[in-house]
Design a protein around this motif. Sequence first.
Motif, PDB file in Angstrom:
ATOM      1  N   LEU A  56     -23.118   4.989  -9.235  1.00  0.00           N
ATOM      2  CA  LEU A  56     -22.035   4.076  -9.616  1.00  0.00           C
ATOM      3  C   LEU A  56     -20.707   4.554  -9.036  1.00  0.00           C
ATOM      4  N   ALA A  57     -20.438   5.838  -9.110  1.00  0.00           N
ATOM      5  CA  ALA A  57     -19.196   6.380  -8.559  1.00  0.00           C
ATOM      6  C   ALA A  57     -19.135   6.147  -7.050  1.00  0.00           C
ATOM      7  N   GLN A  58     -20.263   6.291  -6.374  1.00  0.00           N
ATOM      8  CA  GLN A  58     -20.294   6.034  -4.931  1.00  0.00           C
ATOM      9  C   GLN A  58     -20.035   4.562  -4.645  1.00  0.00           C
ATOM     10  N   TYR A  59     -20.647   3.683  -5.437  1.00  0.00           N
ATOM     11  CA  TYR A  59     -20.408   2.249  -5.273  1.00  0.00           C
ATOM     12  C   TYR A  59     -18.926   1.926  -5.478  1.00  0.00           C
ATOM     13  N   GLU A  60     -18.335   2.522  -6.502  1.00  0.00           N
ATOM     14  CA  GLU A  60     -16.919   2.246  -6.788  1.00  0.00           C
ATOM     15  C   GLU A  60     -16.019   2.764  -5.674  1.00  0.00           C
ATOM     16  N   GLU A  61     -16.360   3.905  -5.111  1.00  0.00           N
ATOM     17  CA  GLU A  61     -15.577   4.443  -3.997  1.00  0.00           C
ATOM     18  C   GLU A  61     -15.686   3.529  -2.772  1.00  0.00           C
ATOM     19  N   SER A  62     -16.881   3.086  -2.488  1.00  0.00           N
ATOM     20  CA  SER A  62     -17.095   2.167  -1.373  1.00  0.00           C
ATOM     21  C   SER A  62     -16.361   0.847  -1.609  1.00  0.00           C
ATOM     22  N   GLN A  63     -16.386   0.387  -2.851  1.00  0.00           N
ATOM     23  CA  GLN A  63     -15.702  -0.855  -3.191  1.00  0.00           C
ATOM     24  C   GLN A  63     -14.198  -0.731  -2.992  1.00  0.00           C
ATOM     25  N   ALA A  64     -13.644   0.398  -3.343  1.00  0.00           N
ATOM     26  CA  ALA A  64     -12.208   0.607  -3.143  1.00  0.00           C
ATOM     27  C   ALA A  64     -11.860   0.501  -1.660  1.00  0.00           C
ATOM     28  N   ALA A  65     -12.709   1.054  -0.803  1.00  0.00           N
ATOM     29  CA  ALA A  65     -12.480   0.963   0.646  1.00  0.00           C
ATOM     30  C   ALA A  65     -12.617  -0.486   1.113  1.00  0.00           C
ATOM     31  N   SER A  66     -13.583  -1.214   0.577  1.00  0.00           N
ATOM     32  CA  SER A  66     -13.767  -2.620   0.952  1.00  0.00           C
ATOM     33  C   SER A  66     -12.562  -3.461   0.534  1.00  0.00           C
ATOM     34  N   ILE A  67     -12.051  -3.206  -0.656  1.00  0.00           N
ATOM     35  CA  ILE A  67     -10.870  -3.937  -1.141  1.00  0.00           C
ATOM     36  C   ILE A  67      -9.655  -3.617  -0.279  1.00  0.00           C
ATOM     37  N   ALA A  68      -9.486  -2.355   0.063  1.00  0.00           N
ATOM     38  CA  ALA A  68      -8.351  -1.961   0.897  1.00  0.00           C
ATOM     39  C   ALA A  68      -8.428  -2.635   2.266  1.00  0.00           C
ATOM     40  N   GLU A  69      -9.614  -2.702   2.839  1.00  0.00           N
ATOM     41  CA  GLU A  69      -9.773  -3.358   4.141  1.00  0.00           C
ATOM     42  C   GLU A  69      -9.501  -4.855   4.038  1.00  0.00           C
ATOM     43  N   ARG A  70     -10.023  -5.484   2.994  1.00  0.00           N
ATOM     44  CA  ARG A  70      -9.755  -6.908   2.791  1.00  0.00           C
ATOM     45  C   ARG A  70      -8.257  -7.171   2.648  1.00  0.00           C
ATOM     46  N   ASP A  71      -7.594  -6.351   1.850  1.00  0.00           N
ATOM     47  CA  ASP A  71      -6.161  -6.530   1.632  1.00  0.00           C
ATOM     48  C   ASP A  71      -5.361  -6.274   2.907  1.00  0.00           C
ATOM     49  N   ARG A  72      -5.787  -5.299   3.701  1.00  0.00           N
ATOM     50  CA  ARG A  72      -5.118  -5.012   4.963  1.00  0.00           C
ATOM     51  C   ARG A  72      -5.230  -6.203   5.903  1.00  0.00           C
ATOM     52  N   LEU A  73      -6.424  -6.773   5.996  1.00  0.00           N
ATOM     53  CA  LEU A  73      -6.622  -7.935   6.858  1.00  0.00           C
ATOM     54  C   LEU A  73      -5.798  -9.125   6.389  1.00  0.00           C
ATOM     55  N   ALA A  74      -5.779  -9.356   5.076  1.00  0.00           N
ATOM     56  CA  ALA A  74      -4.993 -10.469   4.532  1.00  0.00           C
ATOM     57  C   ALA A  74      -3.512 -10.281   4.826  1.00  0.00           C
ATOM     58  N   LYS A  75      -3.045  -9.064   4.663  1.00  0.00           N
ATOM     59  CA  LYS A  75      -1.630  -8.790   4.929  1.00  0.00           C
ATOM     60  C   LYS A  75      -1.316  -9.000   6.407  1.00  0.00           C
ATOM     61  N   GLU A  76      -2.217  -8.561   7.251  1.00  0.00           N
ATOM     62  CA  GLU A  76      -2.007  -8.724   8.685  1.00  0.00           C
ATOM     63  C   GLU A  76      -2.004 -10.194   9.085  1.00  0.00           C
ATOM     64  N   LEU A  77      -2.881 -10.966   8.484  1.00  0.00           N
ATOM     65  CA  LEU A  77      -2.986 -12.385   8.810  1.00  0.00           C
ATOM     66  C   LEU A  77      -1.865 -13.207   8.205  1.00  0.00           C
ATOM     67  N   PHE A  78      -1.556 -12.943   6.958  1.00  0.00           N
ATOM     68  CA  PHE A  78      -0.653 -13.828   6.216  1.00  0.00           C
ATOM     69  C   PHE A  78       0.651 -13.192   5.802  1.00  0.00           C
ATOM     70  N   GLY A  79       0.811 -11.908   6.103  1.00  0.00           N
ATOM     71  CA  GLY A  79       2.029 -11.222   5.739  1.00  0.00           C
ATOM     72  C   GLY A  79       2.154 -10.958   4.253  1.00  0.00           C
ATOM     73  N   ARG A  80       1.012 -10.951   3.553  1.00  0.00           N
ATOM     74  CA  ARG A  80       1.022 -10.698   2.109  1.00  0.00           C
ATOM     75  C   ARG A  80      -0.302 -10.032   1.750  1.00  0.00           C
ATOM     76  N   GLU A  81      -0.309  -9.468   0.533  1.00  0.00           N
ATOM     77  CA  GLU A  81      -1.544  -8.871   0.046  1.00  0.00           C
ATOM     78  C   GLU A  81      -2.367  -9.941  -0.644  1.00  0.00           C
ATOM     79  N   ASN A  82      -3.689  -9.756  -0.626  1.00  0.00           N
ATOM     80  CA  ASN A  82      -4.606 -10.727  -1.209  1.00  0.00           C
ATOM     81  C   ASN A  82      -4.595 -10.684  -2.713  1.00  0.00           C
TER      82      ASN A  82
END
Length: 82
Positions: A56-82
Motif C-alpha cells: 500500500l505504501a508503494q502504491y501511495e508513493e507511485s500515486q503521488a508521482a502520478s498526481i505530480a506528473e498530471r498536475d505538471r502537464l495540466a499546468k504546462e498546458l493550461f497555466g494552472r494546476e489540475n
Amino acid sequence: MPPPLLCGMDRAAMQERLMQAEARVIEGNRGIALQRKLVRTLEADGLPSAGAKRLLAQYEESQAASIAERDRLAKELFGREN
C-alpha cells in the motif's frame, strides 16, 4: 496565454499525455482503495498485514508521482494546476 510547451511537443500530444496521466491517477485510486480494503480485512481477521501495508505504501508513493506528473502537464498546458 498558456506557457510554452516543453520538448517541442505539440498541444495535441500534450493533451493526450495529460489524458493518459489522468487515467493513471484514476486507476491508481482504485488500486489504493482495494489495497486499503485488503489491509482492513486482514487486520479484522487477525492475519498478518505487514506485507499488504508495505505494498500500500508503494502504491501511495507511485500515486503521488502520478498526481505530480498530471498536475505538471495540466499546468504546462493550461497555466494552472489540475
